[in-house]
Scaffold this motif. Structure first.
Motif, PDB file in Angstrom:
ATOM      1  N   HIS A 265       0.833  -1.205   0.000  1.00  0.00           N
ATOM      2  CA  HIS A 265       0.000   0.000   0.000  1.00  0.00           C
ATOM      3  C   HIS A 265       0.872   1.262   0.000  1.00  0.00           C
ATOM      4  O   HIS A 265       0.525   2.273  -0.612  1.00  0.00           O
ATOM      5  CB  HIS A 265      -0.921  -0.016   1.227  1.00  0.00           C
ATOM      6  N   ALA A 266       2.016   1.187   0.684  1.00  0.00           N
ATOM      7  CA  ALA A 266       2.920   2.334   0.799  1.00  0.00           C
ATOM      8  C   ALA A 266       3.521   2.738  -0.549  1.00  0.00           C
ATOM      9  O   ALA A 266       3.994   3.858  -0.719  1.00  0.00           O
ATOM     10  CB  ALA A 266       4.029   2.020   1.799  1.00  0.00           C
ATOM     11  N   ARG A 267       3.488   1.818  -1.505  1.00  0.00           N
ATOM     12  CA  ARG A 267       4.051   2.102  -2.837  1.00  0.00           C
ATOM     13  C   ARG A 267       3.024   2.741  -3.770  1.00  0.00           C
ATOM     14  O   ARG A 267       3.317   3.017  -4.933  1.00  0.00           O
ATOM     15  CB  ARG A 267       4.464   0.789  -3.519  1.00  0.00           C
ATOM     16  N   VAL A 268       1.801   2.886  -3.293  1.00  0.00           N
ATOM     17  CA  VAL A 268       0.692   3.305  -4.157  1.00  0.00           C
ATOM     18  C   VAL A 268       0.267   4.740  -3.865  1.00  0.00           C
ATOM     19  O   VAL A 268       0.310   5.168  -2.718  1.00  0.00           O
ATOM     20  CB  VAL A 268      -0.500   2.326  -3.962  1.00  0.00           C
ATOM     21  N   GLY A 269      -0.160   5.464  -4.861  1.00  0.00           N
ATOM     22  CA  GLY A 269      -0.690   6.810  -4.642  1.00  0.00           C
ATOM     23  C   GLY A 269      -0.434   7.727  -5.824  1.00  0.00           C
ATOM     24  O   GLY A 269       0.702   7.864  -6.268  1.00  0.00           O
ATOM     25  N   LEU A 270      -1.494   8.348  -6.311  1.00  0.00           N
ATOM     26  CA  LEU A 270      -1.414   9.234  -7.484  1.00  0.00           C
ATOM     27  C   LEU A 270      -0.501  10.430  -7.259  1.00  0.00           C
ATOM     28  O   LEU A 270       0.051  10.975  -8.221  1.00  0.00           O
ATOM     29  CB  LEU A 270      -2.810   9.765  -7.815  1.00  0.00           C
ATOM     30  N   THR A 271      -0.354  10.838  -5.984  1.00  0.00           N
ATOM     31  CA  THR A 271       0.470  12.026  -5.707  1.00  0.00           C
ATOM     32  C   THR A 271       1.952  11.753  -5.996  1.00  0.00           C
ATOM     33  O   THR A 271       2.748  12.676  -6.063  1.00  0.00           O
ATOM     34  CB  THR A 271       0.323  12.478  -4.231  1.00  0.00           C
ATOM     35  N   ASN A 272       2.296  10.470  -6.182  1.00  0.00           N
ATOM     36  CA  ASN A 272       3.694  10.114  -6.485  1.00  0.00           C
ATOM     37  C   ASN A 272       4.013  10.183  -7.978  1.00  0.00           C
ATOM     38  O   ASN A 272       5.131   9.889  -8.391  1.00  0.00           O
ATOM     39  CB  ASN A 272       3.983   8.688  -6.006  1.00  0.00           C
ATOM     40  N   LEU A 273       3.001  10.511  -8.774  1.00  0.00           N
ATOM     41  CA  LEU A 273       3.171  10.516 -10.228  1.00  0.00           C
ATOM     42  C   LEU A 273       2.932  11.929 -10.762  1.00  0.00           C
ATOM     43  O   LEU A 273       1.976  12.584 -10.354  1.00  0.00           O
ATOM     44  CB  LEU A 273       2.147   9.543 -10.852  1.00  0.00           C
ATOM     45  N   HIS A 274       3.788  12.381 -11.679  1.00  0.00           N
ATOM     46  CA  HIS A 274       3.644  13.746 -12.205  1.00  0.00           C
ATOM     47  C   HIS A 274       3.745  13.769 -13.712  1.00  0.00           C
ATOM     48  O   HIS A 274       4.690  13.228 -14.292  1.00  0.00           O
ATOM     49  CB  HIS A 274       4.731  14.655 -11.614  1.00  0.00           C
ATOM     50  N   LEU A 275       2.770  14.401 -14.332  1.00  0.00           N
ATOM     51  CA  LEU A 275       2.804  14.579 -15.784  1.00  0.00           C
ATOM     52  C   LEU A 275       2.757  16.073 -16.080  1.00  0.00           C
ATOM     53  O   LEU A 275       1.818  16.766 -15.694  1.00  0.00           O
ATOM     54  CB  LEU A 275       1.608  13.876 -16.440  1.00  0.00           C
TER      55      LEU A 275
END
Ligand code: ADP
Ligand code: MG
Length: 343
Positions: A149-159
């Motif tokens: 779960h700690a590896r997941v999250g939209l805030t970790n991705l940037h376009l």
């Protein structure tokens, strides 16, 4: 891509692949079939055979779908998405136009839905046994669940325009939920670019249509009744809809789950809990101009469940149909926007 998704929508009168002469134009309804994204495609175009041959339409469609896969399939080890997932670098990379388009729309729906649609949820999908990796025999331990779960999250991705980057080295992007819809959009746009304005495109249950059948009637789509029959042999019609010039996407898990310890596990994960959804909503159908958008929204609403999903759909003026399981069988609810498409 999503190998497990079964056809939830069946075409009405998909009778035969043969061509029927139309009354006035000499045009016929031609069925093009093939395989892509771990599933099948069925495309109907109203045209003359000669026209299609001259256009080499099916070849162009196969080439375009191959490109989509090469950009976005997590099942292809050297696809653009797989290379991004394998890389541990936090530096931005430039992505292709198609990949950027799907990422942008997926992130938009992710934010709009308060994180219910989350394209970084892949590690959890794999953990629960629905991704390219093997299916577990039973539910994962709490420790493993928390670590994943700690590896997941939209805030970790940037376009940023076409520059894509991640904040953590092992972020994993999975576009299973919108790339199929995007494939439908690509094919529809390709058909239109070749001068054909009457068509129906279907890939693995996601559809987009425009215009009329060769008979002059509008295209009609049957939404399947949920029957809890894992063999998938029993099928019946729940609703017939006339979507006009739109896309139709259904998210549903009544044939797409596995059982362990007497519990049912869906292939759709609630990013907040990290666990497969577990509520009485059986399927959601969304009608929207873009197949990619309809596809993403239907999954987001599926994660929300009937009550929250219905509120969200009304608030954002979506055309959505919810089928839920109750003690007394199945019930359906739809928004005002959806009503106009009911036959
Ligand atoms: P459905 O039609 O049932 O929505 P899709 O093929 O559109 O099926 O998407 C389901 C797939 O999306 C899953 O197999 C999984 O790979 C991925 N997925 C699961 N949960 C989520 C989620 N909350 N957000 C984004 N993708 C998800
Ligand atoms: Mg979906």
């Amino acid at each position: 891509m999503n190998k497990f998704k079964q056809l939830l929508l069946v075409l009405l009168a998909v009778s035969i692949s043969a061509c029927f002469p139309s009354n006035n134009s000499g045009k016929t309804e031609i069925l093009l079939q093939g395989r892509t994204m771990g599933t099948t495609y069925n495309i109907k175009v109203v045209a003359t055979l000669k026209q299609l041959e001259a256009l080499k339409l099916q070849q162009k469609i196969d080439d375009a779908l191959k490109q989509v896969n090469q950009e976005m399939s997590t099942y292809i080890a050297d696809s653009e998405i797989s290379r991004f997932n394998q890389s541990t670098s936090l530096d931005p990379i430039e992505v292709s136009d198609g990949f950027a388009r799907v990422l942008q729309e997926s992130i938009r729906i992710g934010e709009l839905s308060g994180g219910k649609l989350d394209i970084t949820v892949g590690p959890l999908v794999n953990l629960w046994g629905f991704g390219p990796e093997l299916r577990p025999e039973k539910a994962p331990s709490d420790e493993l669940l928390a670590a994943t779960h700690a590896r997941v999250g939209l805030t970790n991705l940037h376009l940023n325009a076409k520059q894509l980057s991640k904040d953590i080295p092992n972020l994993y992007v999975d576009l299973s939920t919108t790339a199929k819809g995007y494939g439908v959009d690509v094919v529809a746009e390709l058909i239109e670019a070749n001068g054909i304005t009457n068509y129906l495109v279907e890939i693995g249950g996601e559809m987009r249509l425009r215009g009329f059948k060769h008979t002059g009637e509008l295209w009609a789509i049957a939404i399947e009744k949920p029957i809890l029959d894992p063999s998938g042999e029993q099928r019946a019609i729940q609703q017939v809809i006339i979507p006009k010039d739109n896309a139709v996407a259904t998210s549903g898990d009544y044939r797409n789950y596995f059982e362990a310890d007497g519990q049912r596990f869906s292939h759709i994960i609630d990013p907040q809990t990290g666990k497969p959804i577990n509520h009485n909503l059986v399927s959601v159908t969304v009608i929207a101009p873009s197949s990619m958008t309809a596809d993403g929204l239907s999954t987001a609403l599926m994660v929300m469940g009937t009550e929250q999903g219905m509120k969200f759909a009304v608030k954002h003026e979506l055309a959505a149909l919810f089928i839920s399981k109750t003690e007394h069988g199945f019930t359906e609810q739809f928004t005002v926007k959806f009503k106009q498409y009911l036959k």
